[in-house]
Design a protein around this motif. Structure first.
Motif, PDB file in Angstrom:
ATOM      1  N   TYR A 104       0.832  -1.206   0.000  1.00  0.00           N
ATOM      2  CA  TYR A 104       0.000   0.000   0.000  1.00  0.00           C
ATOM      3  C   TYR A 104       0.864   1.251   0.000  1.00  0.00           C
ATOM      4  O   TYR A 104       1.792   1.369   0.806  1.00  0.00           O
ATOM      5  N   GLN A 105       0.545   2.166  -0.911  1.00  0.00           N
ATOM      6  CA  GLN A 105       1.312   3.402  -1.061  1.00  0.00           C
ATOM      7  C   GLN A 105       0.377   4.594  -1.125  1.00  0.00           C
ATOM      8  O   GLN A 105      -0.813   4.461  -1.405  1.00  0.00           O
ATOM      9  N   GLY A 106       0.961   5.762  -0.892  1.00  0.00           N
ATOM     10  CA  GLY A 106       0.214   7.003  -0.999  1.00  0.00           C
ATOM     11  C   GLY A 106       1.148   8.192  -0.986  1.00  0.00           C
ATOM     12  O   GLY A 106       2.365   8.041  -0.875  1.00  0.00           O
ATOM     13  N   TRP A 107       0.561   9.378  -1.104  1.00  0.00           N
ATOM     14  CA  TRP A 107       1.319  10.627  -1.043  1.00  0.00           C
ATOM     15  C   TRP A 107       1.017  11.303   0.286  1.00  0.00           C
ATOM     16  O   TRP A 107      -0.146  11.486   0.643  1.00  0.00           O
ATOM     17  N   ALA A 108       2.067  11.644   1.021  1.00  0.00           N
ATOM     18  CA  ALA A 108       1.924  12.307   2.320  1.00  0.00           C
ATOM     19  C   ALA A 108       2.544  13.692   2.241  1.00  0.00           C
ATOM     20  O   ALA A 108       3.644  13.845   1.686  1.00  0.00           O
ATOM     21  N   PRO A 109       1.886  14.713   2.792  1.00  0.00           N
ATOM     22  CA  PRO A 109       2.513  16.029   2.843  1.00  0.00           C
ATOM     23  C   PRO A 109       3.801  15.942   3.668  1.00  0.00           C
ATOM     24  O   PRO A 109       3.788  15.410   4.787  1.00  0.00           O
ATOM     25  N   ALA A 110       4.903  16.423   3.138  1.00  0.00           N
ATOM     26  CA  ALA A 110       6.190  16.339   3.834  1.00  0.00           C
ATOM     27  C   ALA A 110       6.125  16.983   5.213  1.00  0.00           C
ATOM     28  O   ALA A 110       6.820  16.548   6.139  1.00  0.00           O
ATOM     29  N   THR A 111       5.279  17.993   5.379  1.00  0.00           N
ATOM     30  CA  THR A 111       5.163  18.679   6.675  1.00  0.00           C
ATOM     31  C   THR A 111       4.520  17.805   7.744  1.00  0.00           C
ATOM     32  O   THR A 111       4.633  18.096   8.925  1.00  0.00           O
ATOM     33  N   GLU A 112       3.846  16.737   7.354  1.00  0.00           N
ATOM     34  CA  GLU A 112       3.188  15.839   8.313  1.00  0.00           C
ATOM     35  C   GLU A 112       4.047  14.626   8.667  1.00  0.00           C
ATOM     36  O   GLU A 112       3.666  13.823   9.513  1.00  0.00           O
ATOM     37  N   VAL A 113       5.174  14.470   8.000  1.00  0.00           N
ATOM     38  CA  VAL A 113       6.036  13.297   8.194  1.00  0.00           C
ATOM     39  C   VAL A 113       7.085  13.597   9.262  1.00  0.00           C
ATOM     40  O   VAL A 113       7.656  14.680   9.297  1.00  0.00           O
ATOM     41  N   THR A 114       7.317  12.620  10.143  1.00  0.00           N
ATOM     42  CA  THR A 114       8.322  12.762  11.188  1.00  0.00           C
ATOM     43  C   THR A 114       9.291  11.574  11.143  1.00  0.00           C
ATOM     44  O   THR A 114       9.079  10.617  10.394  1.00  0.00           O
ATOM     45  N   ASP A 115      10.303  11.656  11.968  1.00  0.00           N
ATOM     46  CA  ASP A 115      11.272  10.553  12.143  1.00  0.00           C
ATOM     47  C   ASP A 115      11.913  10.096  10.837  1.00  0.00           C
ATOM     48  O   ASP A 115      12.133   8.884  10.638  1.00  0.00           O
ATOM     49  N   LEU A 116      12.228  11.023   9.944  1.00  0.00           N
ATOM     50  CA  LEU A 116      12.923  10.639   8.709  1.00  0.00           C
ATOM     51  C   LEU A 116      14.305  10.103   9.068  1.00  0.00           C
ATOM     52  O   LEU A 116      15.080  10.770   9.749  1.00  0.00           O
ATOM     53  N   ARG A 117      14.592   8.879   8.607  1.00  0.00           N
ATOM     54  CA  ARG A 117      15.891   8.248   8.900  1.00  0.00           C
ATOM     55  C   ARG A 117      16.372   7.470   7.694  1.00  0.00           C
ATOM     56  O   ARG A 117      15.590   6.820   7.020  1.00  0.00           O
ATOM     57  N   GLU A 118      17.658   7.514   7.490  1.00  0.00           N
ATOM     58  CA  GLU A 118      18.257   6.740   6.410  1.00  0.00           C
ATOM     59  C   GLU A 118      18.920   5.516   7.021  1.00  0.00           C
ATOM     60  O   GLU A 118      19.635   5.620   8.011  1.00  0.00           O
ATOM     61  N   HIS A 119      18.661   4.355   6.423  1.00  0.00           N
ATOM     62  CA  HIS A 119      19.214   3.085   6.909  1.00  0.00           C
ATOM     63  C   HIS A 119      20.062   2.459   5.815  1.00  0.00           C
ATOM     64  O   HIS A 119      19.653   2.410   4.665  1.00  0.00           O
ATOM     65  N   ARG A 120      21.215   1.953   6.192  1.00  0.00           N
ATOM     66  CA  ARG A 120      22.075   1.203   5.267  1.00  0.00           C
ATOM     67  C   ARG A 120      21.880  -0.268   5.557  1.00  0.00           C
ATOM     68  O   ARG A 120      22.072  -0.722   6.668  1.00  0.00           O
ATOM     69  N   ILE A 121      21.520  -1.012   4.529  1.00  0.00           N
ATOM     70  CA  ILE A 121      21.215  -2.435   4.683  1.00  0.00           C
ATOM     71  C   ILE A 121      22.310  -3.248   4.019  1.00  0.00           C
ATOM     72  O   ILE A 121      22.745  -2.936   2.946  1.00  0.00           O
TER      73      ILE A 121
END
Length: 121
Positions: A104-121
């Motif tokens: 499931y996918q969608g578009w979220a306003p960037a202003t409503e998104v929190t905890d942005l993190r980059e992970h190296r796998i």
């Protein structure tokens, strides 16, 4: 910058990358020695894996409306997100589109998104 894909470090610089058997393709936007033009603004060089300093998959995650997501893309203040919580009622409540079976996918306003993190796998 939201990243979701392979990266390779070669000669102290990080590149977008893609695996190709025992080799890795590295990409950059400008011409340089040893790089061939794949299309305008995209140049590629194929290297043996053993020449790389590092090779990994990078994924950006976030929280939107209290739920976990992967960030796939960014456009004009919106983030393309994919739900990773595994609860179907949540996908319905958030109005997400079924991209594929169980995805499931969608578009979220960037202003409503929190905890942005980059992970190296």
């Amino acid at each position: 910058m939201m990243r979701d894909g392979y990266v390779a470090r070669w000669r102290g610089r990080e590149y977008e990358a893609s695996p190709d058997g025992d080799a890795v393709r590295i990409y950059q936007p400008e011409a340089d020695e040893g790089f061939e033009q794949a299309r305008p603004g995209r140049f590629v060089r194929v290297l043996p894996v053993k020449e790389l300093e590092d090779f990994a998959y990078v994924r950006t995650t976030c929280t939107w409306k209290g739920e976990p997501f992967i960030v796939l893309a960014e456009h004009d203040g919106w983030l393309r997100v994919e739900y990773t919580g595994g609860r179907w009622p949540v996908t319905q409540h958030l109005g997400l589109e079924e991209f594929d079976f169980g995805v499931y996918q969608g578009w979220a306003p960037a202003t409503e998104v929190t905890d942005l993190r980059e992970h190296r796998i």
